[in-house]
Design an enzyme around this catalytic site. Structure first.
Site, PDB file in Angstrom:
ATOM      1  N   SER A  90       0.838  -1.212   0.000  1.00 16.91           N
ATOM      2  CA  SER A  90       0.000   0.000   0.000  1.00 16.91           C
ATOM      3  C   SER A  90       0.870   1.258   0.000  1.00 16.91           C
ATOM      4  CB  SER A  90      -0.877   0.030   1.256  1.00 16.91           C
ATOM      5  OG  SER A  90      -1.860  -0.951   1.185  1.00 16.91           O
ATOM      6  N   GLY A 106      -6.124  -3.376  -7.593  1.00 14.36           N
ATOM      7  CA  GLY A 106      -7.227  -2.494  -7.217  1.00 14.36           C
ATOM      8  C   GLY A 106      -6.722  -1.135  -6.755  1.00 14.36           C
ATOM      9  N   ARG A 144      -3.026 -13.973  -2.099  1.00 14.14           N
ATOM     10  CA  ARG A 144      -3.164 -14.252  -0.662  1.00 14.14           C
ATOM     11  C   ARG A 144      -3.745 -15.648  -0.413  1.00 14.14           C
ATOM     12  NH1 ARG A 144      -1.144  -9.573   1.087  1.00 14.14           N
ATOM     13  NH2 ARG A 144      -1.955  -7.680   0.140  1.00 14.14           N
ATOM     14  N   GLN A 169      -8.947   2.481  -0.362  1.00 18.73           N
ATOM     15  CA  GLN A 169      -8.744   2.825  -1.774  1.00 18.73           C
ATOM     16  C   GLN A 169      -9.698   3.947  -2.183  1.00 18.73           C
ATOM     17  OE1 GLN A 169      -9.068  -0.936  -3.822  1.00 18.73           O
ATOM     18  NE2 GLN A 169      -7.060  -1.614  -3.133  1.00 18.73           N
ATOM     19  N   ASP A 178      -6.940  -7.949   4.731  1.00 15.85           N
ATOM     20  CA  ASP A 178      -6.122  -8.780   3.840  1.00 15.85           C
ATOM     21  C   ASP A 178      -5.579 -10.028   4.547  1.00 15.85           C
ATOM     22  OD1 ASP A 178      -6.591  -7.008   1.803  1.00 15.85           O
ATOM     23  OD2 ASP A 178      -4.711  -5.908   2.061  1.00 15.85           O
TER      24      ASP A 178
HETATM   25  C1  S3P Z   1      -5.647  -1.194   0.076  1.00 16.75           C
HETATM   26  C2  S3P Z   1      -6.897  -1.166   0.662  1.00 16.75           C
HETATM   27  C3  S3P Z   1      -7.700  -2.367   0.907  1.00 16.75           C
HETATM   28  C4  S3P Z   1      -6.847  -3.628   0.832  1.00 16.75           C
HETATM   29  C5  S3P Z   1      -5.945  -3.640  -0.374  1.00 16.75           C
HETATM   30  C6  S3P Z   1      -5.002  -2.444  -0.316  1.00 16.75           C
HETATM   31  C7  S3P Z   1      -4.940   0.083  -0.142  1.00 16.75           C
HETATM   32  O1  S3P Z   1      -8.702  -2.454  -0.089  1.00 16.75           O
HETATM   33  O2  S3P Z   1      -7.667  -4.771   0.831  1.00 16.75           O
HETATM   34  O3  S3P Z   1      -5.178  -4.825  -0.404  1.00 16.75           O
HETATM   35  O4  S3P Z   1      -3.732   0.077  -0.470  1.00 16.75           O
HETATM   36  O5  S3P Z   1      -5.571   1.138   0.011  1.00 16.75           O
HETATM   37  P1  S3P Z   1     -10.135  -1.722   0.055  1.00 16.75           P
HETATM   38  O6  S3P Z   1      -9.915  -0.257  -0.016  1.00 16.75           O
HETATM   39  O7  S3P Z   1     -10.946  -2.220  -1.121  1.00 16.75           O
HETATM   40  O8  S3P Z   1     -10.679  -2.174   1.374  1.00 16.75           O
END
Ligand code: S3P
Length: 433
Positions: free
Chosen positions: A23, A94, A389, A170, A316
């Site tokens: 992240s 994502g 994962r 996110q 996660d």
């Molecule tokens: C992340 C936020 C999480 C997490 C992803 C990384 C990020 O997702 O599951 O692995 O870096 O902001 P969500 O925002 O969909 O919860």
């Protein structure tokens, strides 16, 4: 596509370092690109997901060089990005598509299309598209804007108030980035606190941010100066090693330089309460992020129940917690984990199916699933749905299972490229074939 074969292992021992946080690596690249001046990023995670962000930013005109594992970025300035000539490829990530959609919608006059792999093209984007549209963003996507490819016509955005329904870092981060590019004030309220790396970066770089409980406020600016980053190790990668140390008899391992941001370490709270022997040896700070060394010993674990409030802090880690639950005494309950259905795979299905295939007992319940323990596990070929994962969680299960566990390993490089090497250095019986 590669596979790994895991066999039952005797005590794991040693001292290891996990690679940089995923992240924070994405965010360090994005914020270095949007700022002015040159910055270096140390301990950057060279994984497929972060490389996707790097390639997208390069296609938008950012100069990024790599020298001796150190990333050097020459900032474009907040509004200095050029129109990409081709479709931006977010791959499996994502974080890449959602954060960059926030940025791209605020780049006035820049047209872009962003897409990704088969898994990413199924994931919900309305959660960013809708609030960004409220700010004046123009974004089109398949299924009424919910699925990539997304086509974005950059606009001068206007600051807006948002109440987001899902605790998602996110979504929050996409809106904070858009807020910097918008006129006036943007406010974001989330239902519970999701990981706060973006907020910490705002503070580190001196960007405007006011927190009041679960509400954040920022406002549009003309630009800012970049700073160097030193990325802490990824707690979500350390989680697999923590599980290995707890589950394999007579193990004692130390994991150095792990990010210990309180919004990320819900797994530690749950496991310690369940009887896990995990010590934080010492802590320090790196660019507003707490970091420390962890020591983990083989432990007998009680069953545990998790739900709502703690879920964002361990979202996660649910796959690996489910594997630990197969050895917990009693029924472990995972409630309010519907978000897992829209991660890199449908993780509820993948976890329940894999645990039962290995001879454990797991069942789907409304909004989640349960796992009964302790159960003896047996190897076999486990389906991973190309989800990193899931692949790593079942590899750890393989360390305590009878017989041979075979896992598709291609996805592991999404977040933890040297996973097999580290487990093997600790004494785990794992080989790549
Ligand atoms: C992340 C936020 C999480 C997490 C992803 C990384 C990020 O997702 O599951 O692995 O870096 O902001 P969500 O925002 O969909 O919860």
């Amino acid at each position: 596509m590669g596979k790994i074969i895991v066999r039952k292992s005797k005590s794991l021992e040693g001292n290891v370092r996990v690679p940089g946080d995923k992240s924070i690596s994405h965010r360090a690249l994005i914020f270095s690109s949007m700022g002015e001046g040159e910055s270096t990023i140390r301990n950057f995670l060279f994984s497929q997901d972060c490389i996707s962000t790097m390639n997208c930013l390069r296609a938008l005109g950012t100069k990024i060089e790599i020298e001796n594992d150190i990333v050097k970025v020459i900032g474009n300035g907040l509004r200095g990005f050029k129109e990409p000539e081709n479709i931006l490829d977010a791959g499996n990530s994502g974080t890449t598509i959602r954060l960059l959609t926030g940025m791209l919608s605020g780049l006035d006059g820049v047209f872009s299309v962003i897409s990704g792999d088969e898994s990413l093209r199924k994931r919900p984007m309305k959660r960013v598209v809708e609030p960004l549209s409220k700010m004046g963003g123009e974004i089109w996507g398949r299924n009424e804007g919910n699925n990539p490819p997304l086509a974005i016509k950059g606009k001068r955005l206007k600051g807006t108030s948002h109440e987001i329904k899902i605790a998602s870092a996110q979504v929050k981060s996409a809106l904070l980035i858009a807020g910097l590019l918008a006129d006036g004030e943007t406010s974001i309220t989330e239902p519970s606190l999701s990981r706060d790396h973006t907020e910490r970066i705002f503070e580190y770089l001196g960007l405007p941010l006011i927190r009041n409980g679960l509400t954040l406020k920022t406002y549009g600016i003309e630009g800012y100066k970049v700073k160097d980053f030193n990325i802490p190790g990824d707690f979500s990668s350390a989680a697999f090693l923590i599980a290995a140390g707890l589950l394999v008899e007579d193990s004692k391992i130390t994991i150095n330089n792990v990010g210990l941001n309180p919004t990320r370490i819900g797994m530690l709270e749950v496991l310690r309460e369940a009887g896990a022997r995990i010590k934080i040896l010492n802590t320090w700070e790196e660019g507003k992020e707490p970091v420390g060394n962890l020591q983990v010993e083989y432990s007998e674990i009680e069953a545990f129940e998790i739900g709502k409030d703690i879920i964002p802090k361990l979202i996660d880690e649910v796959p690996i917690l489910a594997i630990i639950a197969t050895q917990g005494k009693g029924k472990s309950v995972f409630r309010d984990v519907e978000e897992l259905r829209v991660k890199e795979s449908d993780r509820i299905m993948a976890i329940v199916q894999g645990i039962n295939k290995m001879g454990g007992r797991a069942e789907v319940i409304e909004n989640g699933f349960v796992v009964y323990g302790p159960t003896k596990l047996y190897g076999g070929e486990i389906e991973t749905f190309y989800d990193h994962r899931i692949a790593m969680a079942f590899s750890i299960a393989g360390l305590i299972a009878e017989g041979e566990t075979v896992i598709e390993s291609g996805s592991i490089s999404i977040s933890f490229p040297n996973f097999v090497e580290i487990i093997s250095n600790l004494g785990g019986n794992v080989i790549s074939v």
